[in-house]
Write a protein that holds these residues in place. Structure first.
Motif, PDB file in Angstrom:
ATOM      1  N   LYS A  97       0.840  -1.197   0.000  1.00  0.00           N
ATOM      2  CA  LYS A  97       0.000   0.000   0.000  1.00  0.00           C
ATOM      3  C   LYS A  97       0.877   1.249   0.000  1.00  0.00           C
ATOM      4  O   LYS A  97       1.824   1.362   0.764  1.00  0.00           O
ATOM      5  CB  LYS A  97      -0.927   0.003   1.224  1.00  0.00           C
ATOM      6  CG  LYS A  97      -1.796  -1.260   1.364  1.00  0.00           C
ATOM      7  CD  LYS A  97      -2.804  -1.398   0.251  1.00  0.00           C
ATOM      8  CE  LYS A  97      -3.606  -2.682   0.350  1.00  0.00           C
ATOM      9  NZ  LYS A  97      -4.505  -2.715   1.503  1.00  0.00           N
ATOM     10  N   GLY A  98       0.530   2.210  -0.813  1.00  0.00           N
ATOM     11  CA  GLY A  98       1.294   3.437  -0.943  1.00  0.00           C
ATOM     12  C   GLY A  98       0.668   4.306  -2.018  1.00  0.00           C
ATOM     13  O   GLY A  98      -0.547   4.245  -2.217  1.00  0.00           O
ATOM     14  N   PHE A 103      12.861  10.885   0.048  1.00  0.00           N
ATOM     15  CA  PHE A 103      13.950  11.615  -0.582  1.00  0.00           C
ATOM     16  C   PHE A 103      13.786  11.464  -2.104  1.00  0.00           C
ATOM     17  O   PHE A 103      12.723  11.815  -2.610  1.00  0.00           O
ATOM     18  CB  PHE A 103      15.299  11.167  -0.019  1.00  0.00           C
ATOM     19  CG  PHE A 103      15.378  11.374   1.480  1.00  0.00           C
ATOM     20  CD1 PHE A 103      15.619  12.630   1.995  1.00  0.00           C
ATOM     21  CD2 PHE A 103      15.159  10.315   2.364  1.00  0.00           C
ATOM     22  CE1 PHE A 103      15.657  12.842   3.378  1.00  0.00           C
ATOM     23  CE2 PHE A 103      15.186  10.517   3.742  1.00  0.00           C
ATOM     24  CZ  PHE A 103      15.434  11.781   4.246  1.00  0.00           C
ATOM     25  N   ASP A 104      14.725  10.881  -2.817  1.00  0.00           N
ATOM     26  CA  ASP A 104      14.512  10.742  -4.272  1.00  0.00           C
ATOM     27  C   ASP A 104      14.137   9.304  -4.651  1.00  0.00           C
ATOM     28  O   ASP A 104      14.203   8.934  -5.827  1.00  0.00           O
ATOM     29  CB  ASP A 104      15.762  11.176  -5.037  1.00  0.00           C
ATOM     30  CG  ASP A 104      16.956  10.251  -4.799  1.00  0.00           C
ATOM     31  OD1 ASP A 104      16.975   9.558  -3.748  1.00  0.00           O
ATOM     32  OD2 ASP A 104      17.868  10.205  -5.639  1.00  0.00           O
ATOM     33  N   ILE A 105      13.718   8.510  -3.670  1.00  0.00           N
ATOM     34  CA  ILE A 105      13.382   7.104  -3.934  1.00  0.00           C
ATOM     35  C   ILE A 105      11.863   6.974  -3.978  1.00  0.00           C
ATOM     36  O   ILE A 105      11.172   7.262  -2.994  1.00  0.00           O
ATOM     37  CB  ILE A 105      13.957   6.191  -2.836  1.00  0.00           C
ATOM     38  CG1 ILE A 105      15.472   6.358  -2.742  1.00  0.00           C
ATOM     39  CG2 ILE A 105      13.584   4.732  -3.108  1.00  0.00           C
ATOM     40  CD1 ILE A 105      16.063   5.808  -1.458  1.00  0.00           C
ATOM     41  N   PHE A 106      11.330   6.557  -5.117  1.00  0.00           N
ATOM     42  CA  PHE A 106       9.887   6.396  -5.279  1.00  0.00           C
ATOM     43  C   PHE A 106       9.523   4.925  -5.099  1.00  0.00           C
ATOM     44  O   PHE A 106      10.015   4.065  -5.825  1.00  0.00           O
ATOM     45  CB  PHE A 106       9.435   6.887  -6.658  1.00  0.00           C
ATOM     46  CG  PHE A 106       7.950   6.766  -6.864  1.00  0.00           C
ATOM     47  CD1 PHE A 106       7.062   7.524  -6.114  1.00  0.00           C
ATOM     48  CD2 PHE A 106       7.444   5.882  -7.805  1.00  0.00           C
ATOM     49  CE1 PHE A 106       5.689   7.413  -6.304  1.00  0.00           C
ATOM     50  CE2 PHE A 106       6.075   5.767  -8.008  1.00  0.00           C
ATOM     51  CZ  PHE A 106       5.192   6.538  -7.253  1.00  0.00           C
ATOM     52  N   ILE A 107       8.677   4.659  -4.124  1.00  0.00           N
ATOM     53  CA  ILE A 107       8.212   3.293  -3.873  1.00  0.00           C
ATOM     54  C   ILE A 107       6.845   3.153  -4.539  1.00  0.00           C
ATOM     55  O   ILE A 107       5.828   3.626  -4.021  1.00  0.00           O
ATOM     56  CB  ILE A 107       8.124   2.984  -2.369  1.00  0.00           C
ATOM     57  CG1 ILE A 107       9.469   3.244  -1.696  1.00  0.00           C
ATOM     58  CG2 ILE A 107       7.684   1.547  -2.150  1.00  0.00           C
ATOM     59  CD1 ILE A 107       9.446   3.046  -0.194  1.00  0.00           C
ATOM     60  N   ASP A 108       6.850   2.523  -5.683  1.00  0.00           N
ATOM     61  CA  ASP A 108       5.628   2.301  -6.449  1.00  0.00           C
ATOM     62  C   ASP A 108       5.005   0.996  -5.944  1.00  0.00           C
ATOM     63  O   ASP A 108       5.385  -0.093  -6.354  1.00  0.00           O
ATOM     64  CB  ASP A 108       5.969   2.207  -7.935  1.00  0.00           C
ATOM     65  CG  ASP A 108       4.731   2.182  -8.805  1.00  0.00           C
ATOM     66  OD1 ASP A 108       3.635   2.470  -8.298  1.00  0.00           O
ATOM     67  OD2 ASP A 108       4.858   1.860 -10.014  1.00  0.00           O
ATOM     68  N   ALA A 294       8.098  -3.097  -9.301  1.00  0.00           N
ATOM     69  CA  ALA A 294       9.447  -3.494  -8.881  1.00  0.00           C
ATOM     70  C   ALA A 294       9.553  -3.627  -7.367  1.00  0.00           C
ATOM     71  O   ALA A 294      10.502  -4.242  -6.866  1.00  0.00           O
ATOM     72  CB  ALA A 294      10.463  -2.482  -9.391  1.00  0.00           C
ATOM     73  N   TRP A 295       8.595  -3.077  -6.623  1.00  0.00           N
ATOM     74  CA  TRP A 295       8.643  -3.115  -5.164  1.00  0.00           C
ATOM     75  C   TRP A 295       7.747  -4.206  -4.573  1.00  0.00           C
ATOM     76  O   TRP A 295       7.558  -4.245  -3.355  1.00  0.00           O
ATOM     77  CB  TRP A 295       8.259  -1.753  -4.584  1.00  0.00           C
ATOM     78  CG  TRP A 295       9.336  -0.735  -4.816  1.00  0.00           C
ATOM     79  CD1 TRP A 295       9.439   0.147  -5.848  1.00  0.00           C
ATOM     80  CD2 TRP A 295      10.491  -0.515  -4.005  1.00  0.00           C
ATOM     81  NE1 TRP A 295      10.587   0.899  -5.734  1.00  0.00           N
ATOM     82  CE2 TRP A 295      11.250   0.513  -4.594  1.00  0.00           C
ATOM     83  CE3 TRP A 295      10.967  -1.103  -2.819  1.00  0.00           C
ATOM     84  CZ2 TRP A 295      12.441   0.978  -4.056  1.00  0.00           C
ATOM     85  CZ3 TRP A 295      12.152  -0.632  -2.275  1.00  0.00           C
ATOM     86  CH2 TRP A 295      12.875   0.393  -2.883  1.00  0.00           C
ATOM     87  N   THR A 296       7.188  -5.049  -5.428  1.00  0.00           N
ATOM     88  CA  THR A 296       6.342  -6.142  -4.942  1.00  0.00           C
ATOM     89  C   THR A 296       6.882  -7.468  -5.438  1.00  0.00           C
ATOM     90  O   THR A 296       7.813  -7.533  -6.232  1.00  0.00           O
ATOM     91  CB  THR A 296       4.883  -5.967  -5.420  1.00  0.00           C
ATOM     92  OG1 THR A 296       4.840  -6.086  -6.852  1.00  0.00           O
ATOM     93  CG2 THR A 296       4.339  -4.611  -5.025  1.00  0.00           C
ATOM     94  N   LYS A 297       6.269  -8.512  -4.978  1.00  0.00           N
ATOM     95  CA  LYS A 297       6.661  -9.849  -5.404  1.00  0.00           C
ATOM     96  C   LYS A 297       5.420 -10.608  -5.845  1.00  0.00           C
ATOM     97  O   LYS A 297       4.322 -10.360  -5.365  1.00  0.00           O
ATOM     98  CB  LYS A 297       7.324 -10.619  -4.253  1.00  0.00           C
ATOM     99  CG  LYS A 297       8.607 -10.008  -3.731  1.00  0.00           C
ATOM    100  CD  LYS A 297       9.129 -10.809  -2.547  1.00  0.00           C
ATOM    101  CE  LYS A 297      10.394 -10.211  -1.964  1.00  0.00           C
ATOM    102  NZ  LYS A 297      10.873 -10.945  -0.766  1.00  0.00           N
ATOM    103  N   GLY A 298       5.611 -11.573  -6.744  1.00  0.00           N
ATOM    104  CA  GLY A 298       4.528 -12.485  -7.068  1.00  0.00           C
ATOM    105  C   GLY A 298       3.463 -11.870  -7.961  1.00  0.00           C
ATOM    106  O   GLY A 298       3.707 -10.937  -8.724  1.00  0.00           O
TER     107      GLY A 298
END
Length: 329
Positions: A97-98, A103-108, A294-298
């Motif tokens: 969830k997001g 900072f400059d890191i985007f967690i999609d 890219a920030w999830t699995k499966g």
């Protein structure tokens, strides 16, 4: 991580002591939290702890934005600090969830939770100065959005320790705010005396409960008289019928028990003593809102739908349709 968790609670206890409604919390929470934070309760705790402690050593944000699609921490990290933060964030994958921009890191994240918030927020009463409880809060994304519109105090509960670790890491970077996370299920939360919250949110939880009526009554117990319940859940189209009880899995989820129509859900709420019940939104879930990143699995939504008929799940049930229903105690 356990030490960081208790540090973040240091500002919660004085708030609870100010309101006699929270007396049962003060009496019973310490033992229940100690049980939930047992170091032997989760074999992944060492990995989670490494990530949280790493973030604690990094600079806090120079400025935060809690009212944008992505919860944002503005500031500058040197190359070594950025490398440390990326490694810590990856230790806490998957991010469901997001989104977050740290900072400059985007967690999609898998879910674009801002889409749900955008559907919900126009229908809410004024939130400034209110106390809110978010049941099943995940990583805490909506907690920050609630604070971003002026909530006085926001408490999230979720028994998943990965989500607690994600929340604590983000909180370390955002700095001190009246936002807290308790690693408990709703049934472990003591009932306040006469209710304590102006708004209680249950989003994406009801269909996971074996006893949905008990869940609704437990939500009601946390609300002040006149307080608002915000219930976001899977529903079936009215044309499907009154209620779907999956044979085994729904959209590959094994822990889905009851999916009512909006009309049936409204009857449940009325039976539990809620009033002014209204459905303010019905929206099919699409790949714009839930997908693999890219920030999830499966797998994600596209894997759960019938490739020949995306209006059906792979099991043949109606594809996910989500409703937001508001009601008052």
């Amino acid at each position: 991580m356990i030490a960081v968790f208790y540090q973040h609670l240091a500002t919660l206890w004085p708030l609870l002591e100010q309101d006699r409604a929270f007396k049962p919390w003060l009496t019973r929470l310490p033992r229940r939290l100690a049980e939930a934070m047992d170091p032997d309760s989760n074999g992944h705790l060492p990995r989670f702890s490494e990530a949280v402690v790493t973030a604690q050593a990094l600079p806090q944000a120079e400025r935060v934005e809690l009212d944008m699609a992505a919860i944002t921490a503005h500031g500058t990290l040197n190359e070594a600090q950025r490398t440390q933060l990326v490694a810590a964030l990856k230790k806490l994958m998957p991010w469901r969830k997001g989104p977050y921009r740290l900072f400059d890191i985007f967690i999609d994240t898998e879910w674009r939770s801002d889409a749900k918030w955008d559907r919900l927020v126009p229908h809410l009463p004024p939130l400034a100065g209110k106390r809110m409880l978010d049941v099943g809060c995940g990583s805490g994304y909506h907690l920050w959005r609630m604070r971003g519109v002026g909530a006085e105090a926001v408490i999230g509960i979720d028994p998943t320790q990965l989500f607690l670790a994600q929340f604590l890491l983000v909180r370390n970077l955002l700095g001190e705010h009246p936002v807290w996370f308790l690693p408990l299920p709703l049934e472990a939360l003591p009932e306040p005396q006469g209710g304590a919250f102006d708004l209680v949110f249950s989003m994406g939880v009801l269909y996971h409960r074996r006893s949905p009526i008990d869940h609704l009554l437990e939500l009601k117990a946390q609300l002040k008289p006149g307080g608002t319940l915000v219930l976001e859940t899977l529903v079936v189209p009215q044309a499907y019928g009154q209620l779907l009880v999956p044979q085994d899995r729904y959209a590959q989820m094994k822990n889905v028990w009851f999916i009512p129509s909006v009309a049936e859900l409204s009857r449940w709420l009325a039976r539990c003593g809620f009033n002014n019940i209204r459905c303010v939104d019905e929206t099919p879930t699409t790949a714009d809102e839930q997908r693999t990143t890219a920030w999830t699995k499966g797998q994600s939504l596209s894997d759960f739908l019938d490739p020949a008929d995306p209006t059906r799940t792979v099991e043949g049930y109606p594809a996910p349709l989500r409703a937001i229903v508001l009601a008052e105690r």
